[in-house]
Design a protein around this motif. Structure first.
Motif: not given
Length: 315
Positions: A221-239, A287-293
Protein backbone atom coordinates in the motif's frame (compact mmCIF):
# COMPACT_ATOMS: atom_id res chain seq x y z
CA UNK A 1 -24.49 -2.06 33.32
CA UNK A 2 -22.90 -3.02 36.64
CA UNK A 3 -21.68 -0.46 39.12
CA UNK A 4 -18.09 -1.41 38.33
CA UNK A 5 -18.63 -0.71 34.63
CA UNK A 6 -20.31 2.60 35.39
CA UNK A 7 -17.45 3.63 37.63
CA UNK A 8 -14.95 2.78 34.88
CA UNK A 9 -16.80 4.87 32.31
CA UNK A 10 -17.10 7.79 34.71
CA UNK A 11 -13.41 7.47 35.51
CA UNK A 12 -12.45 7.68 31.85
CA UNK A 13 -14.64 10.72 31.39
CA UNK A 14 -13.16 12.36 34.47
CA UNK A 15 -9.63 11.80 33.17
CA UNK A 16 -10.29 13.90 30.05
CA UNK A 17 -8.26 17.00 30.55
CA UNK A 18 -9.04 20.42 29.09
CA UNK A 19 -5.78 20.28 27.12
CA UNK A 20 -6.87 17.02 25.46
CA UNK A 21 -10.23 18.47 24.54
CA UNK A 22 -8.61 21.62 23.16
CA UNK A 23 -6.16 19.60 21.08
CA UNK A 24 -9.00 17.46 19.73
CA UNK A 25 -10.88 20.61 18.76
CA UNK A 26 -7.83 22.07 17.03
CA UNK A 27 -7.21 18.92 15.00
CA UNK A 28 -10.87 18.64 14.06
CA UNK A 29 -10.88 22.29 13.01
CA UNK A 30 -7.77 21.73 10.91
CA UNK A 31 -9.43 18.83 9.11
CA UNK A 32 -12.55 20.88 8.44
CA UNK A 33 -10.41 23.81 7.28
CA UNK A 34 -8.78 21.62 4.63
CA UNK A 35 -12.19 20.70 3.25
CA UNK A 36 -13.30 24.32 3.29
CA UNK A 37 -10.18 25.47 1.44
CA UNK A 38 -10.59 22.67 -1.11
CA UNK A 39 -14.20 23.61 -1.70
CA UNK A 40 -13.21 27.28 -1.96
CA UNK A 41 -10.58 26.55 -4.59
CA UNK A 42 -13.04 24.48 -6.60
CA UNK A 43 -15.69 27.21 -6.38
CA UNK A 44 -13.22 29.90 -7.43
CA UNK A 45 -12.07 27.92 -10.45
CA UNK A 46 -15.62 27.12 -11.48
CA UNK A 47 -16.81 30.73 -11.16
CA UNK A 48 -13.83 32.17 -13.03
CA UNK A 49 -13.95 29.50 -15.75
CA UNK A 50 -17.71 29.72 -16.32
CA UNK A 51 -17.49 32.41 -19.06
CA UNK A 52 -15.27 30.05 -21.07
CA UNK A 53 -17.81 27.23 -20.74
CA UNK A 54 -20.64 29.36 -22.15
CA UNK A 55 -18.60 31.36 -24.70
CA UNK A 56 -19.04 30.68 -28.44
CA UNK A 57 -16.40 28.43 -29.97
CA UNK A 58 -14.95 31.19 -32.16
CA UNK A 59 -14.10 33.28 -29.08
CA UNK A 60 -11.97 30.54 -27.51
CA UNK A 61 -8.26 30.76 -28.43
CA UNK A 62 -7.74 28.66 -31.54
CA UNK A 63 -11.40 29.15 -32.50
CA UNK A 64 -12.11 25.46 -32.09
CA UNK A 65 -14.02 25.51 -28.85
CA UNK A 66 -13.10 24.77 -25.27
CA UNK A 67 -12.86 21.00 -25.66
CA UNK A 68 -10.62 21.30 -28.70
CA UNK A 69 -8.38 23.68 -26.76
CA UNK A 70 -8.13 21.67 -23.54
CA UNK A 71 -8.07 18.08 -24.80
CA UNK A 72 -4.50 18.20 -26.26
CA UNK A 73 -3.31 19.72 -23.00
CA UNK A 74 -4.97 16.93 -21.01
CA UNK A 75 -3.37 14.37 -23.30
CA UNK A 76 0.10 15.87 -22.90
CA UNK A 77 -0.29 16.11 -19.12
CA UNK A 78 -1.38 12.51 -18.72
CA UNK A 79 1.22 11.20 -21.19
CA UNK A 80 4.16 12.93 -19.50
CA UNK A 81 3.06 12.06 -15.95
CA UNK A 82 2.21 8.42 -16.72
CA UNK A 83 5.49 7.70 -18.51
CA UNK A 84 7.47 9.45 -15.77
CA UNK A 85 5.74 7.27 -13.19
CA UNK A 86 6.44 4.11 -15.21
CA UNK A 87 10.14 4.97 -15.15
CA UNK A 88 10.40 6.24 -11.57
CA UNK A 89 8.25 3.80 -9.55
CA UNK A 90 10.16 0.53 -10.24
CA UNK A 91 13.49 2.31 -9.76
CA UNK A 92 12.25 3.80 -6.49
CA UNK A 93 11.33 0.33 -5.19
CA UNK A 94 14.78 -1.02 -6.08
CA UNK A 95 16.55 1.93 -4.44
CA UNK A 96 14.42 1.60 -1.30
CA UNK A 97 15.17 -2.12 -1.10
CA UNK A 98 18.90 -1.49 -1.50
CA UNK A 99 18.91 1.16 1.23
CA UNK A 100 16.88 -0.90 3.70
CA UNK A 101 18.09 -4.48 3.10
CA UNK A 102 21.39 -4.53 1.20
CA UNK A 103 23.49 -1.42 1.80
CA UNK A 104 25.78 -1.18 4.85
CA UNK A 105 24.46 1.09 7.57
CA UNK A 106 26.71 4.08 6.79
CA UNK A 107 26.04 3.92 3.07
CA UNK A 108 22.31 3.52 3.72
CA UNK A 109 22.26 6.61 5.94
CA UNK A 110 24.19 8.62 3.36
CA UNK A 111 21.88 7.55 0.55
CA UNK A 112 18.87 8.38 2.71
CA UNK A 113 20.17 11.92 3.24
CA UNK A 114 20.83 12.30 -0.49
CA UNK A 115 17.31 11.15 -1.37
CA UNK A 116 15.79 13.60 1.11
CA UNK A 117 17.92 16.45 -0.27
CA UNK A 118 16.93 15.66 -3.87
CA UNK A 119 13.27 15.91 -2.88
CA UNK A 120 13.92 19.46 -1.67
CA UNK A 121 15.55 20.72 -4.88
CA UNK A 122 13.37 23.43 -6.53
CA UNK A 123 11.72 22.42 -9.77
CA UNK A 124 13.31 25.30 -11.68
CA UNK A 125 16.72 23.77 -10.98
CA UNK A 126 15.59 20.51 -12.55
CA UNK A 127 14.28 22.49 -15.51
CA UNK A 128 17.57 24.28 -16.05
CA UNK A 129 19.44 21.00 -15.76
CA UNK A 130 17.13 19.37 -18.28
CA UNK A 131 17.48 22.29 -20.70
CA UNK A 132 21.26 22.74 -20.53
CA UNK A 133 22.52 19.22 -19.84
CA UNK A 134 19.94 16.53 -20.51
CA UNK A 135 18.40 17.89 -23.72
CA UNK A 136 21.73 18.01 -25.64
CA UNK A 137 22.67 14.61 -24.24
CA UNK A 138 19.52 13.02 -25.71
CA UNK A 139 20.24 14.03 -29.30
CA UNK A 140 22.33 10.96 -30.16
CA UNK A 141 20.10 8.42 -28.34
CA UNK A 142 16.89 9.79 -29.87
CA UNK A 143 18.48 9.72 -33.32
CA UNK A 144 19.36 6.06 -32.80
CA UNK A 145 15.84 5.33 -31.57
CA UNK A 146 14.31 6.96 -34.63
CA UNK A 147 16.53 4.96 -36.97
CA UNK A 148 16.23 1.56 -35.30
CA UNK A 149 12.92 1.63 -33.40
CA UNK A 150 10.94 3.99 -35.57
CA UNK A 151 8.21 1.39 -36.01
CA UNK A 152 7.20 2.04 -32.37
CA UNK A 153 4.87 5.06 -32.17
CA UNK A 154 6.85 6.54 -29.27
CA UNK A 155 10.01 6.72 -31.41
CA UNK A 156 8.54 7.40 -34.84
CA UNK A 157 10.76 10.45 -35.41
CA UNK A 158 12.18 12.40 -37.04
CA UNK A 159 14.30 13.17 -34.00
CA UNK A 160 14.37 16.75 -32.79
CA UNK A 161 17.57 18.72 -33.28
CA UNK A 162 17.18 20.62 -30.00
CA UNK A 163 16.40 17.82 -27.56
CA UNK A 164 13.52 19.80 -26.03
CA UNK A 165 11.10 16.95 -26.52
CA UNK A 166 8.54 15.01 -24.54
CA UNK A 167 11.22 12.33 -24.13
CA UNK A 168 13.45 14.76 -22.22
CA UNK A 169 10.48 16.07 -20.26
CA UNK A 170 9.56 12.56 -19.15
CA UNK A 171 13.12 11.93 -17.97
CA UNK A 172 13.18 15.20 -16.01
CA UNK A 173 9.83 14.44 -14.37
CA UNK A 174 10.98 10.91 -13.52
CA UNK A 175 14.08 12.31 -11.78
CA UNK A 176 11.94 14.85 -9.94
CA UNK A 177 9.42 12.38 -8.54
CA UNK A 178 11.96 9.62 -7.83
CA UNK A 179 13.09 11.03 -4.42
CA UNK A 180 9.51 11.48 -3.19
CA UNK A 181 8.46 7.95 -4.09
CA UNK A 182 11.69 6.47 -2.74
CA UNK A 183 11.39 8.26 0.60
CA UNK A 184 7.84 6.99 1.18
CA UNK A 185 8.66 3.41 0.18
CA UNK A 186 11.89 3.38 2.20
CA UNK A 187 10.07 4.33 5.39
CA UNK A 188 7.46 1.66 4.75
CA UNK A 189 10.07 -1.04 4.23
CA UNK A 190 11.81 -0.01 7.45
CA UNK A 191 8.53 -0.58 9.31
CA UNK A 192 8.29 -4.21 8.20
CA UNK A 193 8.05 -6.31 11.41
CA UNK A 194 11.33 -8.06 12.05
CA UNK A 195 9.33 -11.12 13.09
CA UNK A 196 8.10 -11.51 9.50
CA UNK A 197 11.60 -11.25 8.08
CA UNK A 198 13.21 -13.53 10.65
CA UNK A 199 10.45 -16.11 10.29
CA UNK A 200 10.96 -16.24 6.52
CA UNK A 201 14.71 -16.62 6.90
CA UNK A 202 14.27 -19.27 9.61
CA UNK A 203 12.13 -21.32 7.23
CA UNK A 204 15.00 -21.40 4.74
CA UNK A 205 14.08 -18.49 2.47
CA UNK A 206 16.83 -16.55 0.77
CA UNK A 207 17.01 -12.79 1.21
CA UNK A 208 15.29 -12.27 -2.13
CA UNK A 209 12.52 -14.71 -1.20
CA UNK A 210 12.15 -13.02 2.18
CA UNK A 211 11.71 -9.66 0.45
CA UNK A 212 9.16 -11.13 -1.94
CA UNK A 213 7.15 -12.88 0.79
CA UNK A 214 7.42 -10.43 3.70
CA UNK A 215 8.66 -6.97 2.75
CA UNK A 216 6.84 -6.31 -0.50
CA UNK A 217 3.40 -7.49 0.72
CA UNK A 218 3.74 -5.37 3.86
CA UNK A 219 4.78 -2.29 1.91
CA UNK A 220 2.40 -2.76 -1.01
CA UNK A 221 0.00 0.00 0.00
CA UNK A 222 2.90 2.38 0.66
CA UNK A 223 4.35 1.65 -2.78
CA UNK A 224 1.04 2.62 -4.30
CA UNK A 225 0.59 5.70 -2.13
CA UNK A 226 4.13 6.90 -2.83
CA UNK A 227 3.60 6.37 -6.54
CA UNK A 228 0.38 8.38 -6.45
CA UNK A 229 2.16 11.14 -4.54
CA UNK A 230 4.80 11.28 -7.25
CA UNK A 231 2.12 11.17 -9.95
CA UNK A 232 0.41 14.15 -8.34
CA UNK A 233 3.61 16.19 -8.55
CA UNK A 234 4.21 15.13 -12.15
CA UNK A 235 0.67 16.11 -13.13
CA UNK A 236 1.02 19.60 -11.70
CA UNK A 237 4.65 20.32 -12.50
CA UNK A 238 5.00 23.73 -14.14
CA UNK A 239 8.39 25.41 -14.36
CA UNK A 240 10.50 22.39 -15.23
CA UNK A 241 8.17 21.42 -18.07
CA UNK A 242 7.86 25.02 -19.28
CA UNK A 243 11.66 25.31 -19.49
CA UNK A 244 12.39 21.93 -21.06
CA UNK A 245 9.49 21.23 -23.40
CA UNK A 246 9.19 22.94 -26.76
CA UNK A 247 5.45 22.47 -27.26
CA UNK A 248 3.74 22.82 -30.62
CA UNK A 249 0.29 21.60 -29.63
CA UNK A 250 -1.71 18.73 -31.02
CA UNK A 251 -1.90 15.11 -29.95
CA UNK A 252 1.00 12.76 -30.65
CA UNK A 253 2.56 9.71 -29.02
CA UNK A 254 5.86 10.57 -30.70
CA UNK A 255 8.23 11.40 -27.86
CA UNK A 256 11.33 12.41 -29.81
CA UNK A 257 10.09 14.73 -32.56
CA UNK A 258 9.73 18.50 -32.47
CA UNK A 259 5.92 18.22 -32.45
CA UNK A 260 5.13 17.89 -28.75
CA UNK A 261 1.82 18.23 -26.93
CA UNK A 262 1.86 20.77 -24.12
CA UNK A 263 0.81 20.19 -20.52
CA UNK A 264 -1.90 22.11 -18.69
CA UNK A 265 0.31 23.59 -15.97
CA UNK A 266 3.10 24.66 -18.32
CA UNK A 267 0.64 26.12 -20.81
CA UNK A 268 -0.97 28.24 -18.08
CA UNK A 269 2.42 29.52 -16.92
CA UNK A 270 3.51 30.45 -20.44
CA UNK A 271 0.25 31.93 -21.73
CA UNK A 272 -1.20 33.68 -18.67
CA UNK A 273 1.03 36.82 -18.63
CA UNK A 274 -0.03 37.82 -22.17
CA UNK A 275 -3.70 36.76 -21.94
CA UNK A 276 -6.76 38.84 -21.22
CA UNK A 277 -10.53 38.51 -21.26
CA UNK A 278 -11.88 35.17 -22.41
CA UNK A 279 -8.34 33.82 -22.86
CA UNK A 280 -7.78 34.05 -19.09
CA UNK A 281 -11.10 32.31 -18.46
CA UNK A 282 -10.03 29.55 -20.83
CA UNK A 283 -6.75 29.06 -18.99
CA UNK A 284 -8.60 28.91 -15.68
CA UNK A 285 -10.96 26.34 -17.20
CA UNK A 286 -7.97 24.20 -18.10
CA UNK A 287 -6.75 24.60 -14.52
CA UNK A 288 -10.15 23.39 -13.32
CA UNK A 289 -9.75 20.30 -15.48
CA UNK A 290 -6.31 19.66 -13.99
CA UNK A 291 -7.79 20.11 -10.50
CA UNK A 292 -10.47 17.54 -11.32
CA UNK A 293 -7.95 15.08 -12.76
CA UNK A 294 -5.75 15.30 -9.68
CA UNK A 295 -8.74 14.90 -7.38
CA UNK A 296 -10.01 11.84 -9.24
CA UNK A 297 -6.55 10.24 -9.29
CA UNK A 298 -6.15 10.75 -5.54
CA UNK A 299 -9.62 9.39 -4.81
CA UNK A 300 -8.97 6.26 -6.88
CA UNK A 301 -5.58 5.81 -5.25
CA UNK A 302 -7.09 6.14 -1.78
CA UNK A 303 -9.77 3.56 -2.57
CA UNK A 304 -7.20 1.11 -3.93
CA UNK A 305 -4.87 1.67 -0.97
CA UNK A 306 -7.66 1.02 1.53
CA UNK A 307 -8.63 -2.14 -0.30
CA UNK A 308 -5.04 -3.41 -0.44
CA UNK A 309 -4.46 -2.66 3.25
CA UNK A 310 -7.25 -5.06 4.18
CA UNK A 311 -5.35 -7.92 2.52
CA UNK A 312 -1.73 -6.93 3.15
CA UNK A 313 0.72 -7.71 5.90
CA UNK A 314 -0.02 -4.29 7.36
CA UNK A 315 -3.25 -5.69 8.71
Amino acid sequence: MSSIGQDAVQGRRARKRPADQAFRGITTGAGVLILVVLAGVAAFLLIEAWPAFVAPAEEIPGEGGLVVYIWPLVFGTLLAAALALVLAAPLAVLIALFITHYAPRRIAQFLGYVIDLLAAVPSIIYGLWGFTVLAPATLAPTGWLAENLGFIPFFAGPASTTGRTMFTTVLVLAVMILPIITAVIREAFLQTPKLFEEASLALGATRLEMIRMAVLPFGGSSILSGSMLGLGRALGETMAVAIVLSASGGISFNLISSGNPATIAANIALEFPESSGIAIDTLIASGLVLFAITLVVNMIARAVINRRTDFSGAS
